[in-house]
Design a protein around this motif. Structure first.
Motif, PDB file in Angstrom:
ATOM      1  N   LYS A 147       0.835  -1.208   0.000  1.00  0.00           N
ATOM      2  CA  LYS A 147       0.000   0.000   0.000  1.00  0.00           C
ATOM      3  C   LYS A 147       0.864   1.250   0.000  1.00  0.00           C
ATOM      4  N   LEU A 148       1.917   1.262   0.823  1.00  0.00           N
ATOM      5  CA  LEU A 148       2.820   2.413   0.890  1.00  0.00           C
ATOM      6  C   LEU A 148       3.531   2.629  -0.443  1.00  0.00           C
ATOM      7  N   ALA A 149       3.981   1.537  -1.057  1.00  0.00           N
ATOM      8  CA  ALA A 149       4.675   1.638  -2.348  1.00  0.00           C
ATOM      9  C   ALA A 149       3.757   2.257  -3.404  1.00  0.00           C
ATOM     10  N   ASN A 150       2.501   1.871  -3.389  1.00  0.00           N
ATOM     11  CA  ASN A 150       1.532   2.423  -4.337  1.00  0.00           C
ATOM     12  C   ASN A 150       1.327   3.916  -4.089  1.00  0.00           C
ATOM     13  N   GLU A 151       1.314   4.306  -2.821  1.00  0.00           N
ATOM     14  CA  GLU A 151       1.114   5.713  -2.462  1.00  0.00           C
ATOM     15  C   GLU A 151       2.278   6.592  -2.913  1.00  0.00           C
ATOM     16  N   VAL A 152       3.503   6.078  -2.791  1.00  0.00           N
ATOM     17  CA  VAL A 152       4.680   6.897  -3.136  1.00  0.00           C
ATOM     18  C   VAL A 152       5.112   6.698  -4.586  1.00  0.00           C
ATOM     19  N   GLY A 153       4.427   5.820  -5.304  1.00  0.00           N
ATOM     20  CA  GLY A 153       4.663   5.685  -6.734  1.00  0.00           C
ATOM     21  C   GLY A 153       5.810   4.795  -7.161  1.00  0.00           C
ATOM     22  N   ILE A 154       6.049   3.714  -6.429  1.00  0.00           N
ATOM     23  CA  ILE A 154       7.064   2.757  -6.856  1.00  0.00           C
ATOM     24  C   ILE A 154       6.451   1.360  -6.892  1.00  0.00           C
ATOM     25  N   ARG A 155       7.154   0.458  -7.541  1.00  0.00           N
ATOM     26  CA  ARG A 155       6.717  -0.934  -7.593  1.00  0.00           C
ATOM     27  C   ARG A 155       7.601  -1.790  -6.698  1.00  0.00           C
ATOM     28  N   LEU A 156       6.991  -2.775  -6.073  1.00  0.00           N
ATOM     29  CA  LEU A 156       7.742  -3.733  -5.262  1.00  0.00           C
ATOM     30  C   LEU A 156       7.761  -5.082  -5.959  1.00  0.00           C
ATOM     31  N   ARG A 157       8.867  -5.748  -5.835  1.00  0.00           N
ATOM     32  CA  ARG A 157       8.985  -7.129  -6.311  1.00  0.00           C
ATOM     33  C   ARG A 157       9.198  -7.991  -5.075  1.00  0.00           C
ATOM     34  N   LEU A 158       8.230  -8.814  -4.755  1.00  0.00           N
ATOM     35  CA  LEU A 158       8.282  -9.648  -3.558  1.00  0.00           C
ATOM     36  C   LEU A 158       8.641 -11.076  -3.944  1.00  0.00           C
ATOM     37  N   THR A 159       9.710 -11.593  -3.393  1.00  0.00           N
ATOM     38  CA  THR A 159      10.158 -12.947  -3.735  1.00  0.00           C
ATOM     39  C   THR A 159       9.662 -13.991  -2.751  1.00  0.00           C
TER      40      THR A 159
END
Length: 301
Positions: A163-175
């Motif tokens: 949710k935070l990543a979406n708010e600040v405009g970046i993408r996360l890659r979760l392994t």
């Protein structure tokens, strides 16, 4: 190595008579962290003992309890005390010997045929005190926002990070959680491994594992992380997002920085090889035994 092939015996949850029998048999007592419940028989046997401190001698919230004061008194009577970092030494027992942790050098290493990308990764548990929120916010202020930030691990806060990543405009890659060769291969694909801990880590083996896999390590300067990183990485002010952003940019914008870091990695890791660390511990134990043996010898005139 299984129980049958080990050259030593392990007693799991031993009965009191077994503990007493082993104390009577032993030449020296060694403890990994202070455990008063298993050290008290030495009041009877008075054997030389060595204690290695691997974490803070206080509560998780930083308060010193009665049991912590008792542990600190116990350290005063040890033949030698070992601390895994200078931060632990200063906090727990200033006269202790610093011996940093080893890493699994047979596992964590550079794999030549894996392509390393200009990416940033985090490795660890998904909990607040590891500083992942700080890293996500800092990452959004770099030139890397079109490249996913990789988070290796798992935990209850995963949804919050997405949710935070979406708010600040970046993408996360979760392994998810990775182990063994899969973890080594993943680390080999990244340029930077960030350890953004808000908590003061007693040491930080993940720093050794990352640099052994060819990552440039950038860690917060709290606790024992500076010892784990040494000259083979960079640190930023713990909890400071501005300094973290600046240090990430510093690595990417200055080619000499990477060259300078990499020339120190081999030497730094050599001090944390399993056999090197084991020999350091063995040397302390032998000195402790020798000291007590010499004390017990009669004076000759």
């Amino acid at each position: 190595m299984d129980e049958k092939t080990r050259p030593y015996k392990i007693y799991r949850k031993p009965a009191i008579f077994t503990v007493l029998r082993q104390y009577a048999w032993a030449d020296i007592i060694y403890q990994n962290n202070i455990e008063l419940r298993s050290l008290w028989p030495n009041i009877l046997f008075r054997k030389p003992y060595v204690i290695a401190i691997r974490t803070w001698v206080r509560s998780p919230k930083g308060k010193k309890r009665i049991v912590d004061y008792l542990k600190r008194v116990t350290l005063m009577f040890a033949e030698y005390v070992i601390s895994i970092s200078d931060a632990i030494r200063k906090d727990s027992y200033k006269d202790s010997i610093i011996i940093g942790n080893p890493y699994r050098s047979n596992l964590f290493k550079i794999i030549d045929d894996i392509e390393r990308r200009d990416t940033v990764a985090y490795l660890g548990r998904f909990v607040t005190d590891k500083g992942i929120e700080l890293l996500i916010k800092a990452y959004s202020r770099t030139h890397l926002t079109n490249i996913p930030l990789t988070l290796i691990g798992s935990g209850n806060d995963e949804t919050k990070y997405l949710k935070l990543a979406n708010e600040v405009g970046i993408r996360l890659r979760l392994t998810g959680n990775l182990y063994g060769e899969n973890l080594v291969k993943e680390l080999n694909t990244h340029k930077i491994l960030v350890i953004p801990s808000l908590w003061e880590e007693p040491f930080g083996n993940v720093a050794l594992e990352g640099m052994a896999c060819g990552c440039l390590v950038l860690a917060s300067d709290g606790g024992g992380l500076p010892d784990a990183v040494g000259k083979a990485g960079l640190t930023f002010k713990r909890g400071c997002i501005d300094d973290l952003v600046q240090k990430i940019a510093f690595i990417y914008q200055n080619k000499n920085v990477e060259m300078n870091i990499r020339k120190h990695i081999k030497e730094h890791l050599s001090n944390h090889l399993e056999d090197v660390v084991c020999n350091k511990y063995l040397n302390v134990l032998e000195r402790a035994y020798s000291n007590r043996k010499n004390q017990n010898q009669p004076n000759k005139y």
